[in-house]
Scaffold this motif. Structure first.
Motif, PDB file in Angstrom:
ATOM      1  N   VAL A 287       0.841  -1.205   0.000  1.00  0.00           N
ATOM      2  CA  VAL A 287       0.000   0.000   0.000  1.00  0.00           C
ATOM      3  C   VAL A 287       0.873   1.252   0.000  1.00  0.00           C
ATOM      4  O   VAL A 287       0.599   2.222  -0.707  1.00  0.00           O
ATOM      5  N   VAL A 288       1.950   1.209   0.783  1.00  0.00           N
ATOM      6  CA  VAL A 288       2.815   2.382   0.939  1.00  0.00           C
ATOM      7  C   VAL A 288       3.350   2.866  -0.395  1.00  0.00           C
ATOM      8  O   VAL A 288       3.414   4.075  -0.662  1.00  0.00           O
ATOM      9  N   ARG A 289       3.710   1.952  -1.274  1.00  0.00           N
ATOM     10  CA  ARG A 289       4.337   2.368  -2.529  1.00  0.00           C
ATOM     11  C   ARG A 289       3.389   3.155  -3.436  1.00  0.00           C
ATOM     12  O   ARG A 289       3.821   3.790  -4.390  1.00  0.00           O
ATOM     13  N   TYR A 290       2.074   3.101  -3.126  1.00  0.00           N
ATOM     14  CA  TYR A 290       1.108   3.852  -3.936  1.00  0.00           C
ATOM     15  C   TYR A 290       0.726   5.191  -3.309  1.00  0.00           C
ATOM     16  O   TYR A 290      -0.065   5.943  -3.895  1.00  0.00           O
ATOM     17  N   ILE A 291       1.281   5.519  -2.138  1.00  0.00           N
ATOM     18  CA  ILE A 291       0.933   6.793  -1.494  1.00  0.00           C
ATOM     19  C   ILE A 291       1.295   7.995  -2.367  1.00  0.00           C
ATOM     20  O   ILE A 291       0.468   8.902  -2.541  1.00  0.00           O
ATOM     21  N   PRO A 292       2.501   8.062  -2.969  1.00  0.00           N
ATOM     22  CA  PRO A 292       2.782   9.219  -3.834  1.00  0.00           C
ATOM     23  C   PRO A 292       1.824   9.330  -5.017  1.00  0.00           C
ATOM     24  O   PRO A 292       1.463  10.440  -5.424  1.00  0.00           O
ATOM     25  N   SER A 293       1.393   8.192  -5.564  1.00  0.00           N
ATOM     26  CA  SER A 293       0.436   8.232  -6.666  1.00  0.00           C
ATOM     27  C   SER A 293      -0.912   8.762  -6.192  1.00  0.00           C
ATOM     28  O   SER A 293      -1.615   9.473  -6.938  1.00  0.00           O
ATOM     29  N   MET A 294      -1.284   8.412  -4.948  1.00  0.00           N
ATOM     30  CA  MET A 294      -2.503   8.968  -4.362  1.00  0.00           C
ATOM     31  C   MET A 294      -2.396  10.482  -4.279  1.00  0.00           C
ATOM     32  O   MET A 294      -3.343  11.212  -4.616  1.00  0.00           O
ATOM     33  N   PHE A 295      -1.233  10.969  -3.829  1.00  0.00           N
ATOM     34  CA  PHE A 295      -1.018  12.409  -3.760  1.00  0.00           C
ATOM     35  C   PHE A 295      -1.227  13.037  -5.138  1.00  0.00           C
ATOM     36  O   PHE A 295      -1.936  14.027  -5.299  1.00  0.00           O
ATOM     37  N   ALA A 296      -0.561  12.448  -6.150  1.00  0.00           N
ATOM     38  CA  ALA A 296      -0.599  13.024  -7.493  1.00  0.00           C
ATOM     39  C   ALA A 296      -2.013  13.025  -8.059  1.00  0.00           C
ATOM     40  O   ALA A 296      -2.438  14.002  -8.689  1.00  0.00           O
ATOM     41  N   LYS A 297      -2.763  11.937  -7.834  1.00  0.00           N
ATOM     42  CA  LYS A 297      -4.114  11.856  -8.366  1.00  0.00           C
ATOM     43  C   LYS A 297      -5.015  12.911  -7.745  1.00  0.00           C
ATOM     44  O   LYS A 297      -5.786  13.589  -8.439  1.00  0.00           O
ATOM     45  N   LEU A 298      -4.925  13.072  -6.425  1.00  0.00           N
ATOM     46  CA  LEU A 298      -5.757  14.060  -5.760  1.00  0.00           C
ATOM     47  C   LEU A 298      -5.311  15.480  -6.087  1.00  0.00           C
ATOM     48  O   LEU A 298      -6.127  16.398  -6.168  1.00  0.00           O
ATOM     49  N   GLN A 299      -3.986  15.677  -6.309  1.00  0.00           N
ATOM     50  CA  GLN A 299      -3.504  17.007  -6.669  1.00  0.00           C
ATOM     51  C   GLN A 299      -3.965  17.416  -8.069  1.00  0.00           C
ATOM     52  O   GLN A 299      -4.044  18.601  -8.375  1.00  0.00           O
ATOM     53  N   SER A 300      -4.273  16.442  -8.925  1.00  0.00           N
ATOM     54  CA  SER A 300      -4.770  16.777 -10.257  1.00  0.00           C
ATOM     55  C   SER A 300      -6.143  17.441 -10.171  1.00  0.00           C
ATOM     56  O   SER A 300      -6.531  18.208 -11.046  1.00  0.00           O
TER      57      SER A 300
END
Length: 383
Positions: A287-300
């Motif tokens: 799960v941890v490895r997808y945290i930055p992608s979560m950030f990027a998706k929500l920042q879009s």
């Protein structure tokens, strides 16, 4: 608007730090390097702008002597300088605050300056301060009648949010009675409950979709109130051999589930800068490895700035992380040095040769004598 640049002088671990900041920033360093103290500089300014005032903001941190870097020598003043805007290199606002203390250790403004697109609109001490030295026990940032010309800075700083969910505080909210927007989660369930039903249910549905991919058998998430005392509870339903499934509230949630819910809620809440401490705690590496992608998706959708401290190699595995988003903290005898990963020759050479960013960064931030721990516990030394 976001933080474009920060300069710290004699602030806690840092004798002098000056770095640009992207929309995402990942702070990486060994224990006690100063990651939390770096984040606290932003929290300090937010406290000033939100009404805690200079005396209270410094006082809750132990006073000027506690804040001042142990390596401070010739110029002992504490300095915090920030640039704000939406594009590095062309700040809309610059705010500078230099602090000292009087002979009874009360914090004192040595310098306060505001620039708007390069034009100075405030500089202190001014003639009024010279006539009445008591004015220097307050910043203009904290005073409504004094910050009118730069209230955009004050309002922006009040939107800064810090989050470091402590699961047992969520489970036992009576420990935090009276606190509002507690960054450690003491009133987290009340924060959810205070939202309108439409907003609350919309966010919980989005969190449920994310959790269903991370938590096995997770089927539903909602907020209910205790019918007797009105206390809010998060209720989760898990798929079960029974038709209705099994229900749990936050007291039965794992630490990782509570932290992930808190992280997802924080990402959906507000649009100001979000400061996160080690969001990987208690979470599975997958799960941890997808945290930055979560950030990027929500920042879009909501381009809020996120500044996060981490010690996780898995979190840094995300190939979308740029070298200019990673800040390396390396302690030394003269305080902690902070630099961009892009400025480090070792990291640049490794990643330039198709090497792994996480491995390069974690190798640099690992304590050099960590291998000595077992030997020292056995009363031996590798020498």
């Amino acid at each position: 608007m976001r933080f474009l640049h920060i300069k710290l002088v004699n602030w806690r671990n840092f004798q002098e730090v000056e770095v640009p900041l992207q929309e995402r920033a990942f702070l990486v360093g060994p224990n006690a390097a100063g990651k939390s103290n770096f984040l606290d500089a932003f929290r300090f300014l937010s406290d000033l702008a939100s009404g805690l005032l200079l005396q209270g903001s410094v006082g809750k941190r132990g006073g000027i002597s506690t804040l001042r870097c142990y390596a401070a020598r010739r110029n002992p003043d504490i300095q915090i300088e920030i640039q704000l805007g939406d594009e590095i290199g062309s700040p809309d606002w610059e705010y500078r605050l230099h602090l000292s203390q009087d002979n009874v250790r009360r914090p004192l403004v040595k310098k306060e300056e505001v620039r708007s697109r390069g034009t100075v609109i405030l500089t202190r001490p001014d003639p009024d301060d010279q006539r009445d030295a008591q004015r220097l026990y307050q910043t203009h940032l904290e005073q409504v009648n004094a910050n009118q010309s730069f209230r955009e800075i004050q309002r922006f700083l009040t939107t800064v949010r810090y989050l470091h969910i402590v699961p047992h505080l969520v489970r036992e909210p009576e420990r935090s009675v009276g606190r509002i927007n507690d960054p450690f989660g003491g009133d987290f369930l009340e924060q959810i409950a205070r939202k309108s039903k439409r907003v609350r249910e919309s966010r919980l549905r989005r969190i449920h979709r994310a959790l269903s991919a991370a938590v096995p058998q997770f089927a539903e998430l909602k907020l209910d109130r205790d019918p007797d005392v009105g206390t809010p509870h998060l209720i989760a339903r898990y798929k079960h051999w029974r038709a209705q499934g099994a229900f749990q509230d936050e007291k039965q949630f794992s630490d990782g589930t509570l932290r992930l819910i808190g992280l997802l809620w924080a990402l959906l809440e507000g649009d100001g800068p979000l400061l996160l401490e080690e969001p990987e705690l208690s979470l599975h590496p997958g799960v941890v490895r997808y945290i930055p992608s979560m950030f990027a998706k929500l920042q879009s959708r909501n381009p809020r700035q996120i500044i996060v401290s981490t010690q996780s190699s898995e979190l840094l595995q995300d190939p979308g992380i740029g070298l200019d988003e990673v800040l390396l903290l390396r302690p030394g005898e003269e305080g902690t040095v902070v630099s961009l990963a892009s400025q480090n020759d070792t990291v640049s050479s490794v990643t330039g040769g198709d090497g792994n960013l996480a491995d390069a960064v974690m190798a640099l931030s690992s304590p050099p004598d960590a291998r000595e721990i077992l030997s020292l516990l056995n009363g031996q030394s590798s020498d």
